[in-house]
Scaffold this motif. Structure first.
Motif, PDB file in Angstrom:
ATOM      1  N   LEU A   4       0.820  -1.214   0.000  1.00 34.31           N
ATOM      2  CA  LEU A   4       0.000   0.000   0.000  1.00 34.31           C
ATOM      3  C   LEU A   4       0.856   1.268   0.000  1.00 34.31           C
ATOM      4  CD1 LEU A   4      -2.676  -1.113   2.634  1.00 34.31           C
ATOM      5  CD2 LEU A   4      -2.824  -1.287   0.166  1.00 34.31           C
ATOM      6  N   HIS A   5       2.027   1.190   0.653  1.00 30.86           N
ATOM      7  CA  HIS A   5       2.872   2.386   0.746  1.00 30.86           C
ATOM      8  C   HIS A   5       4.313   1.960   1.004  1.00 30.86           C
ATOM      9  CE1 HIS A   5       4.022   6.489   1.637  1.00 30.86           C
ATOM     10  NE2 HIS A   5       4.585   6.077   2.762  1.00 30.86           N
ATOM     11  N   LYS A   6       5.240   2.649   0.378  1.00 29.35           N
ATOM     12  CA  LYS A   6       6.661   2.319   0.570  1.00 29.35           C
ATOM     13  C   LYS A   6       7.441   3.616   0.663  1.00 29.35           C
ATOM     14  CE  LYS A   6      10.288  -0.371  -1.758  1.00 29.35           C
ATOM     15  NZ  LYS A   6      10.561  -1.139  -2.965  1.00 29.35           N
ATOM     16  N   ASP A   7       8.182   3.779   1.747  1.00 29.53           N
ATOM     17  CA  ASP A   7       8.945   5.010   1.948  1.00 29.53           C
ATOM     18  C   ASP A   7      10.306   4.635   2.519  1.00 29.53           C
ATOM     19  OD1 ASP A   7       9.795   7.562   2.347  1.00 29.53           O
ATOM     20  OD2 ASP A   7       8.655   7.896   4.196  1.00 29.53           O
ATOM     21  N   THR A  17       3.949  -0.190   4.151  1.00 30.17           N
ATOM     22  CA  THR A  17       2.620  -0.595   4.631  1.00 30.17           C
ATOM     23  C   THR A  17       2.126  -1.706   3.712  1.00 30.17           C
ATOM     24  OG1 THR A  17       2.209   1.648   5.404  1.00 30.17           O
ATOM     25  CG2 THR A  17       0.286   0.216   5.167  1.00 30.17           C
ATOM     26  N   LYS A 109      -4.342  -3.949   7.267  1.00 30.86           N
ATOM     27  CA  LYS A 109      -2.998  -3.466   6.934  1.00 30.86           C
ATOM     28  C   LYS A 109      -2.126  -3.304   8.180  1.00 30.86           C
ATOM     29  CE  LYS A 109      -4.199   1.435   6.991  1.00 30.86           C
ATOM     30  NZ  LYS A 109      -4.257   2.686   6.239  1.00 30.86           N
ATOM     31  N   THR A 111       1.992  -1.555   9.269  1.00 29.54           N
ATOM     32  CA  THR A 111       3.151  -0.774   8.803  1.00 29.54           C
ATOM     33  C   THR A 111       4.389  -1.276   9.526  1.00 29.54           C
ATOM     34  OG1 THR A 111       1.757   1.151   8.408  1.00 29.54           O
ATOM     35  CG2 THR A 111       4.115   1.553   8.603  1.00 29.54           C
TER      36      THR A 111
END
Length: 385
Positions: A4-7, A17, A109, A111
């Motif tokens: 869902l999210h990559k940082d 996430t 989800k 993180t």
């Protein structure tokens, strides 16, 4: 698994996430987690409340907590993952530093933050999130004028292409229109196979149809492959398997996959590559022992000599909680890849992975023989320097 999210920063610190969608994703998550990571997820906490009269009651509330991971417990039978740690962010229900155990749930989800994301962990995320990486089997379910190209992963089926061509009926005394349309249809299905099937990953391609459509298509496919000199199709000919189905619609897939002749063929698709690599290693150990090494120290020396063709390594080694030891294995994998070698990551839940664990969990097939490393090598090493 859904990303869902990559940082991730330049210094490799950062967070991702993810959302697990199937039981197998819990196994991937277990391999991602390490002690000292920070995990943020939704969980249920038992909270005690005191009423105005002084009576104490307890209730269960859903809340989101961020834990510093201390222990990770994976149940391989039920595919359940529990993570215990101390709370990092104060919450109305849980004090800072209080212990809690999160049981990760499907379709919820979470993180995960790490101080350092290495190449092995990032590869694992890519593998978990890319459904085509897991698709051992492809199927073309067809009837005259309709074909569905489907990838079969361990938990789901993905329709990659649907081909529909109107085919006129045969006329008395003339079949040319019918035959031309059939040829257009077969050509479209052939292009869909070449476009959507990754032959390096897919180990079996089922061609299913009622009647003789499947046989006519397979003969057309390889006739064209010879005419066009298409090496990909010709090299992968043994992977094609004709099967009977009642129609060309996607729902016929269920009956195809329960066909006994198909199940016996598919039973060995998962981890077939790993089993073969281990077999090759044992053969090499028997016939050319100077080209088959196992044990970290020996394999590292072979890496330094740029001699490794195939590295066999168990994913169990990357769950080591000692950071320097884990980094040592990551360096090993990166060095082999950088020097053009192949890395085979074995799952410790597979029989082949268990066998490899008995060989210290790391082994290598070499490009060229290296003298037995147990002998003293002072002279040769000083020459190299």
């Amino acid at each position: 698994m859904k990303l869902l999210h990559k940082d991730i920063e330049k210094d490799n610190a950062g967070q991702v996430t993810l959302m697990p969608e199937e039981a197998e994703d819990m196994w991937h998550t277990y391999n991602l987690l390490q002690v000292g990571d920070s995990l943020r997820a939704s969980t249920i906490r038992k909270v005690q409340t005191e009423s105005a009269t002084g009576s104490v009651g307890s209730s269960r509330v859903r809340t989101t907590l961020t834990l510093s991971v201390e222990t990770i417990d994976f149940d391989s039978q039920a595919c359940q993952l529990r993570v215990k740690g101390t709370n990092l962010e104060e919450n109305q229900y849980v004090k800072m530093g209080a212990y809690h155990t999160i049981e990760l749930e499907l379709n919820r989800k979470f993180t995960l933050a790490k101080k350092s994301w290495d190449s092995v962990v990032l590869d694992r995320i890519e593998q978990a999130c890319d459904a085509t990486q897991k698709a051992d089997v492809a199927a073309v379910v067809m009837q005259e004028g309709l074909a569905n190209l489907v990838l079969v992963t361990p938990a789901m089926t993905l329709v990659r292409a649907k081909v529909e061509v109107t085919i006129p009926r045969k006329r008395r005394g003339s079949c040319t229109q019918h035959e031309k349309a059939l040829e257009r249809f077969y050509e479209a299905v052939m292009q869909a196979i070449l476009r959507h099937i990754n032959f390096d990953v897919v180990k079996c391609i089922l061609i299913a149809s009622p009647g003789f459509v499947k046989d006519q298509f397979i003969s057309y496919l390889f006739r064209e492959a010879v005419r066009q000199d298409n090496k990909i199709l010709l090299e992968n000919r043994p992977k094609f398997m004709p099967v009977h189905s009642s129609s060309g619609h996607k729902y016929s897939l269920k009956e195809i996959l329960t066909d006994p002749s198909v199940t016996s063929r598919l039973s060995d698709t998962k981890a077939a590559g790993e089993v073969k690599a281990l077999e090759d290693f044992y053969k090499m150990l028997q016939h050319e022992p100077d080209r088959a090494f196992y044990g970290v120290a020996h394999v590292e020396k072979a890496v330094d000599a740029l001699a490794i063709d195939t590295l066999l390594i168990s994913d169990k080694l990357f769950r080591h909680q000692d950071v320097p030891t884990r980094s040592r294995y990551v360096r090993l994998v990166d060095s082999v890849r950088d020097n053009g070698g192949t890395v085979r990551m074995f799952s410790s839940l597979h029989v082949s992975g268990e066998q490899l664990t008995q060989l210290s969990g790391v082994a290598a097939i070499l490009r060229f023989p290296i003298a037995d490393l147990s002998e003293p090598e002072d002279d040769s090493s000083s020459d190299e320097d």
